[in-house]
Enzyme design. Sequence first.
Site, PDB file in Angstrom:
ATOM      1  N   ASN A 189       0.837  -1.206   0.000  1.00 33.93           N
ATOM      2  CA  ASN A 189       0.000   0.000   0.000  1.00 33.93           C
ATOM      3  C   ASN A 189       0.868   1.252   0.000  1.00 33.93           C
ATOM      4  O   ASN A 189       1.974   1.276   0.545  1.00 33.93           O
ATOM      5  CB  ASN A 189      -1.006  -0.003   1.166  1.00 33.93           C
ATOM      6  CG  ASN A 189      -0.400  -0.212   2.528  1.00 33.93           C
ATOM      7  OD1 ASN A 189       0.620  -0.866   2.677  1.00 33.93           O
ATOM      8  ND2 ASN A 189      -1.022   0.356   3.538  1.00 33.93           N
TER       9      ASN A 189
ATOM     10  N   GLU B  86      -3.009  -4.659  -3.207  1.00 30.38           N
ATOM     11  CA  GLU B  86      -3.523  -5.542  -4.265  1.00 30.38           C
ATOM     12  C   GLU B  86      -3.506  -4.843  -5.625  1.00 30.38           C
ATOM     13  O   GLU B  86      -3.181  -5.453  -6.645  1.00 30.38           O
ATOM     14  CB  GLU B  86      -4.955  -5.973  -3.938  1.00 30.38           C
ATOM     15  CG  GLU B  86      -5.084  -6.840  -2.704  1.00 30.38           C
ATOM     16  CD  GLU B  86      -5.300  -6.034  -1.431  1.00 30.38           C
ATOM     17  OE1 GLU B  86      -4.773  -4.903  -1.311  1.00 30.38           O
ATOM     18  OE2 GLU B  86      -5.999  -6.554  -0.540  1.00 30.38           O
TER      19      GLU B  86
HETATM   20  N1  THU Z   1      -5.184  -1.665   2.515  1.00 36.27           N
HETATM   21  C1  THU Z   1      -4.605  -2.467   1.563  1.00 36.27           C
HETATM   22  O1  THU Z   1      -3.537  -2.159   1.023  1.00 36.27           O
HETATM   23  N2  THU Z   1      -5.243  -3.610   1.237  1.00 36.27           N
HETATM   24  C2  THU Z   1      -6.387  -4.085   1.837  1.00 36.27           C
HETATM   25  O2  THU Z   1      -6.855  -5.160   1.494  1.00 36.27           O
HETATM   26  C3  THU Z   1      -7.022  -3.284   2.870  1.00 36.27           C
HETATM   27  C4  THU Z   1      -6.428  -1.957   3.161  1.00 36.27           C
HETATM   28  C5  THU Z   1      -4.476  -0.435   2.897  1.00 36.27           C
HETATM   29  C6  THU Z   1      -5.101   0.854   2.471  1.00 36.27           C
HETATM   30  C7  THU Z   1      -4.546   1.822   3.494  1.00 36.27           C
HETATM   31  O3  THU Z   1      -3.267   2.250   3.083  1.00 36.27           O
HETATM   32  C8  THU Z   1      -4.397   0.985   4.748  1.00 36.27           C
HETATM   33  O4  THU Z   1      -4.401  -0.374   4.314  1.00 36.27           O
HETATM   34  C9  THU Z   1      -5.479   1.182   5.781  1.00 36.27           C
HETATM   35  O5  THU Z   1      -6.733   0.966   5.236  1.00 36.27           O
END
Ligand code: THU
Length: 150
Positions: free
Chosen positions: A45, A58
């Site tokens: 992320n 993802e």
């Molecule tokens: N996040 C992801 O990268 N993937 C997920 O499946 C759920 C949430 C990230 C987005 C944000 O940067 C952080 O987790 C908190 O929501």
Amino acid sequence: MNNTDVEHYLALAREAARKAYCPYSGFHVGCVLLGQDGEIFKGCNIESCAYAPSICAERTAAASAIVQGVSAWKAVFVVSPTRVSPCGVCRQFLYEFAPGLHVYVGYLDASIESATSLDTTAKSYLGPITLADLLPGSDSLQQSALGHKR
Ligand code: THU
């Protein structure tokens, strides 16, 4: 896919999670997207101080796969502090290319399950869960006139 294979890909996803840029949430997410021929694409992320432009692990993995010419995928492995499933936006994004994708979710901390479970044979991850099961009714949009590809 056996348990050892899954643990291997989850370990690679943990490596990706170390690259996460998440100074606002502090929630490190890592991902491995596995191509049909065994190709591996990692994602993490990436957040923004404007919040909305942030992108999930993802979708960074999916974008990486697509730009490298691989859009046929068999599984995705996601790790996070609380073992979350892909968000709704990511489910829709991945579904575009791989409705039958198998989703596995695990903990960022590889030892967390053994610390919380007395059953040492219990799996530390959830899956496989089919993407279509995570997004009920999504095929109706693809089958509608709006889903027609030019
Ligand atoms: N996040 C992801 O990268 N993937 C997920 O499946 C759920 C949430 C990230 C987005 C944000 O940067 C952080 O987790 C908190 O929501």
